[in-house]
Scaffold this active site. Structure first.
Site, mmCIF file in Angstrom:
data_model
loop_
_atom_site.group_PDB
_atom_site.id
_atom_site.type_symbol
_atom_site.label_atom_id
_atom_site.label_comp_id
_atom_site.label_asym_id
_atom_site.label_seq_id
_atom_site.Cartn_x
_atom_site.Cartn_y
_atom_site.Cartn_z
ATOM 1 N N ASP A 163 1.532 -1.516 0.168
ATOM 2 C CA ASP A 163 -0.171 -0.094 -0.035
ATOM 3 C C ASP A 163 0.430 1.270 0.334
ATOM 4 O O ASP A 163 1.923 1.163 -0.168
ATOM 5 C CB ASP A 163 -0.593 -0.183 1.209
ATOM 6 C CG ASP A 163 -2.344 0.226 0.991
ATOM 7 O OD1 ASP A 163 -2.304 1.154 -0.351
ATOM 8 O OD2 ASP A 163 -2.966 -0.188 1.426
ATOM 9 N N ASP A 218 -9.581 3.459 -4.116
ATOM 10 C CA ASP A 218 -10.051 2.558 -3.929
ATOM 11 C C ASP A 218 -11.599 2.959 -3.761
ATOM 12 O O ASP A 218 -12.251 3.674 -4.594
ATOM 13 C CB ASP A 218 -10.072 3.060 -1.959
ATOM 14 C CG ASP A 218 -8.474 2.622 -1.402
ATOM 15 O OD1 ASP A 218 -8.047 2.250 -1.478
ATOM 16 O OD2 ASP A 218 -9.047 2.502 0.405
#
Ligand SMILES: *[C@@H]1O[C@H](CO)[C@@H](O)[C@H](O)[C@H]1NC(C)=O
Ligand SMILES: *[C@@H]1O[C@H](CO)[C@@H](O)[C@H](O)[C@H]1NC(C)=O
Ligand SMILES: *[C@@H]1O[C@H](CO)[C@@H](O)[C@H](O)[C@H]1NC(C)=O
Ligand SMILES: *[C@@H]1O[C@H](CO)[C@@H](O)[C@H](O)[C@H]1NC(C)=O
Ligand SMILES: *[C@@H]1O[C@H](CO)[C@@H](O)[C@H](O)[C@H]1NC(C)=O
Length: 436
Positions: A163, A218
């Site tokens: 991430d 996202d």
């Protein structure tokens, strides 16, 4: 122009590979499941009792590995099992290595990985390039690339997602390249999934260092967001659309998630069945990895609230809607075709046609209506790249039934209605003689 020549056009650029280091289930878009909104304690009611973010522990993970089989994911072809930002301890061990959360995984991570492997699954873990992980505020990999790659390899991990939170002053390309080298140096073939949310055009440099990368921000289960992800993905130039071991990841499928989706980005899902069907259709034809995130366990209310997965109250379970949308093998075959990813072939303004060549005589076609009004659609077969005079047998992949035969145009006369937010997913198979 011969049919074979026409068919080979769709294979241009397809035969070159991305980063093939032998990582399993990576040549085609990975099919799998992630803990992201799948294991948190179930939402018991009032906001004040909101569940823990992205929870996992030994019992819940093992039960979910079993449930992966019991609910039918494995039979449908899914193989990846990923833990997201839930597994690491808040402290590195005394020698500076990541370790599994000591309370939740008293026996460490290795037995968990072995267990998933014993059930035929490819196992993935999560880390973050920056100082901390995104939601768990666990240790990030910054300054520890060699140790973290080594420990993943030591445990037998097959996939690492990295991430991009807490990365101030860092640049994605050199950072991810460095971690890819660290993984490579372990000699274990590991699929590297980069998650910098598509900020620095990872599709241009990703194929040299990773097997997949998030192409977009996202994804949450709201219609506006699903539409946005499809829009952003459509804008990626065709030469970067994806090829073996090099996939544009549109983020996890939120199919059938309602309250439990709020575990993650705080958004309670509210999409309709038609909208969830559009999500799966478009992720499939655009050759995104299909990583399902949803609970695979239905536990007693008390155990859900306590997050107590050891009591024996948990049953493997997904909803009828999820069974219908996630286990349809004809739809999954559009995603798993051994051909170039689908692309936008015609934009009619309010609605669009996407198509993906599926082999010598088959083309998958998605009629996508993102607008708020019903549209009436038709398409010339030449728009799909078919030669003049072609006839096709048309199959509805959601209904899993033959729809009609058609000549030069679909439908031969008239049009088909497509509801607001609906996607019609069809397969056109060439027929040499027209039988109407
Ligand atoms: C390491 O990188 C080389 C060159 O890209 C590749 O051929 C090899 O498969 C990689 N090995 C591993 C274990 O990642
Ligand atoms: C820390 O973890 C590494 C990797 O698993 C291991 O080799 C090392 O012995 C551990 N150190 C301590 C002090 O437990
Ligand atoms: C779904 O939820 C979002 C915000 O969470 C809201 O803006 C939207 O109107 C809702 N959609 C429907 C159809 O209820
Ligand atoms: C869990 O099981 C209970 C009892 O069978 C059922 O009422 C409930 O709808 C299930 N929940 C989900 C999310 O499937
Ligand atoms: C979880 O359930 C088991 C078995 O019923 C029980 O022994 C244990 O005390 C429970 N743990 C918690 C934290 O409630």
């Amino acid at each position: 122009m011969s049919w074979l020549f026409f068919a080979s056009l769709g294979l241009q650029g397809w035969l070159s590979r991305g980063y093939d280091n032998g990582a399993p289930h990576s040549r085609l878009p990975p099919l799998g499941w992630s803990s992201w909104v799948g294991l948190g304690r179930q939402w018991p009611g009032p906001e004040a009792q909101a569940p823990e973010f992205d929870f996992c522990d030994e019992a819940s993970v093992k039960l979910s590995v079993d449930a992966f089989h019991q609910v039918g994911l494995y039979d449908a072809g899914y193989r990846h099992f990923h833990l997201d930002d839930c597994w690491a301890d808040h402290e590195r061990n005394a020698s500076g290595f990541l370790q599994a959360d000591r309370q939740h995984f008293p026996n460490g991570m290795k037995p968990i990985v072995d267990y998933a492997h014993s059930k035929g699954l490819t196992f993935g873990l999560y880390t973050c390039a920056g100082t901390y992980t995104c939601v768990g505020r666990r240790p990030g990999s910054k300054g520890h690339f060699a140790e973290d790659a080594a420990v993943f390899a030591e445990w037998g991990v097959d996939v690492v997602k990295m991430d991009w939170c807490f990365t101030e002053g860092m640049e994605p390309e050199p950072t991810y390249t460095a971690f890819s080298k660290a993984l490579n140096a372990t000699n274990r073939p590991i699929h590297f999934n980069m998650c910098e949310w598509g900020k620095e055009k990872p599709w241009t440099w990703g194929p040299a260092v990773a097997q997949s990368w998030r192409a977009t921000g996202d994804h949450v289960p709201l219609w506006s967001d699903t539409k946005r992800v499809i829009e952003e993905r459509t804008k990626i130039p065709e030469e970067y659309a994806g090829r073996p071991f090099a996939w544009n990841d549109m983020d996890m499928l939120e199919t059938g998630n309602y309250r439990q989706a709020a575990h993650a980005n705080g958004k309670t899902g509210n999409m309709t069945k038609v909208e969830y069907r559009t999500e799966v259709s478009m992720w499939a034809i655009l050759a995104s990895p299909l990583i399902v995130t949803t609970p695979l366990l239905n536990c007693s209310k008390t155990d859900q609230i306590l997050g107590n997965f050891t009591s024996g109250s948990c049953r493997p379970s997904i909803t009828p809607l999820q069974k219908e949308l996630l286990l349809n093998k004809e739809v999954l075959s559009v995603n798993q075709a051994d051909t170039a990813p689908g692309r936008l072939v015609k934009d009619f303004g309010t609605w669009r046609v996407y198509s993906r060549l599926m082999g010598d005589i088959s083309t998958a076609v998605a009629f996508y209506n993102p607008s708020d009004t019903k549209v009436f659609a038709s398409v010339e077969l030449s728009t799909l790249g078919w030669p003049k005079g072609s006839s096709a047998s048309v199959r509805d992949l959601w209904a899993q039934k033959h729809l009609l035969n058609t000549f030069e145009r679909f439908p031969t006369v008239g049009s088909v209605g497509i509801e607001p937010h609906e996607t019609l997913l069809l397969r056109f198979d060439r027929v040499s003689e027209l039988v109407v």
